[in-house]
Write a protein that holds these residues in place. Structure first.
Motif, mmCIF file in Angstrom:
data_model
loop_
_atom_site.group_PDB
_atom_site.id
_atom_site.type_symbol
_atom_site.label_atom_id
_atom_site.label_comp_id
_atom_site.label_asym_id
_atom_site.label_seq_id
_atom_site.Cartn_x
_atom_site.Cartn_y
_atom_site.Cartn_z
ATOM 1 N N GLU A 192 24.951 69.121 -16.667
ATOM 2 C CA GLU A 192 24.416 70.611 -15.728
ATOM 3 C C GLU A 192 23.653 69.795 -14.616
ATOM 4 O OE1 GLU A 192 23.975 75.058 -14.545
ATOM 5 O OE2 GLU A 192 24.746 73.858 -16.243
ATOM 6 N N ASP A 203 22.946 81.666 -12.999
ATOM 7 C CA ASP A 203 23.450 80.834 -13.823
ATOM 8 C C ASP A 203 22.361 80.910 -14.900
ATOM 9 O OD1 ASP A 203 25.765 80.555 -11.851
ATOM 10 O OD2 ASP A 203 25.534 78.075 -12.120
ATOM 11 N N ALA A 225 22.621 75.156 -18.987
ATOM 12 C CA ALA A 225 23.690 75.162 -19.894
ATOM 13 C C ALA A 225 24.163 73.592 -20.943
ATOM 14 C CB ALA A 225 25.303 75.212 -19.802
ATOM 15 N N ASP A 226 23.748 73.069 -20.169
ATOM 16 C CA ASP A 226 23.466 71.209 -20.749
ATOM 17 C C ASP A 226 22.848 70.280 -20.018
ATOM 18 O OD1 ASP A 226 25.690 70.522 -19.541
ATOM 19 O OD2 ASP A 226 27.388 71.095 -20.540
ATOM 20 N N ARG A 258 17.017 77.638 -17.222
ATOM 21 C CA ARG A 258 17.760 76.833 -17.964
ATOM 22 C C ARG A 258 18.471 76.473 -17.689
ATOM 23 N NH1 ARG A 258 16.319 77.140 -23.635
ATOM 24 N NH2 ARG A 258 18.511 76.603 -24.721
ATOM 25 N N THR A 275 22.773 81.362 -19.145
ATOM 26 C CA THR A 275 22.727 81.143 -20.780
ATOM 27 C C THR A 275 21.749 80.986 -22.285
ATOM 28 O OG1 THR A 275 20.474 80.242 -20.192
ATOM 29 C CG2 THR A 275 22.597 78.204 -19.121
#
Length: 134
Positions: free
Chosen positions: A69, A111, A65-66, A63, A115
């Motif tokens: 990214e 990271d 963040a968006d 995964r 998330t």
């Protein structure tokens, strides 16, 4: 070059992480039952879509963040990061494990965990990390 043992060690070191097989029997890691990294072998349709650029070897999904990214990671290092049509509109990246070093893998897995981790768990982890570095 990273391995599944590296993925497992990194993921399981993060608070409240569990390892559980996905519906297809592949490895998957979750925090509070939210998937954050998982084994994602390429399927026939994935290979068709990628053509000659389809990598061989182990593939990890993570995964992000968006979508911004995700695109930044692909632009940064397309030998490591890529995506497939199945993930269109979904905030996740595919990682060719044979082409990533353990330090970078640690950053990506951590990271991904952030998330999906509950805010309280993430805050406590950040505080412990800051204290240990302080």
């Amino acid at each position: 070059m990273a391995t599944w043992d590296d993925v497992r060690r990194i993921a399981m070191a993060l608070p409240e992480t569990t390892e559980r097989s996905s519906y297809d029997g592949t490895a998957a890691w979750r925090v509070k039952d939210k998937l954050f990294v998982w084994e994602r072998p390429l399927r026939g349709t994935d290979r068709e879509a990628l053509g000659e650029s389809a990598p061989d070897g182990p593939i990890l999904a993570a995964r992000v963040a968006d979508l911004g990214e995700r695109e930044a990671l692909i632009e940064q290092d397309p030998k490591v990061y890529f995506t497939i049509p199945h993930f269109d509109g979904y905030p996740a990246i595919l990682i060719h494990l044979d082409n990533i070093d353990v330090a970078e893998l640690t950053e990506v897995v951590t990271d991904a965990w952030f998330t999906r981790a509950p805010k309280r768990v993430a805050s406590q982890f950040r505080a412990r990390e800051a204290e240990s570095q302080g």
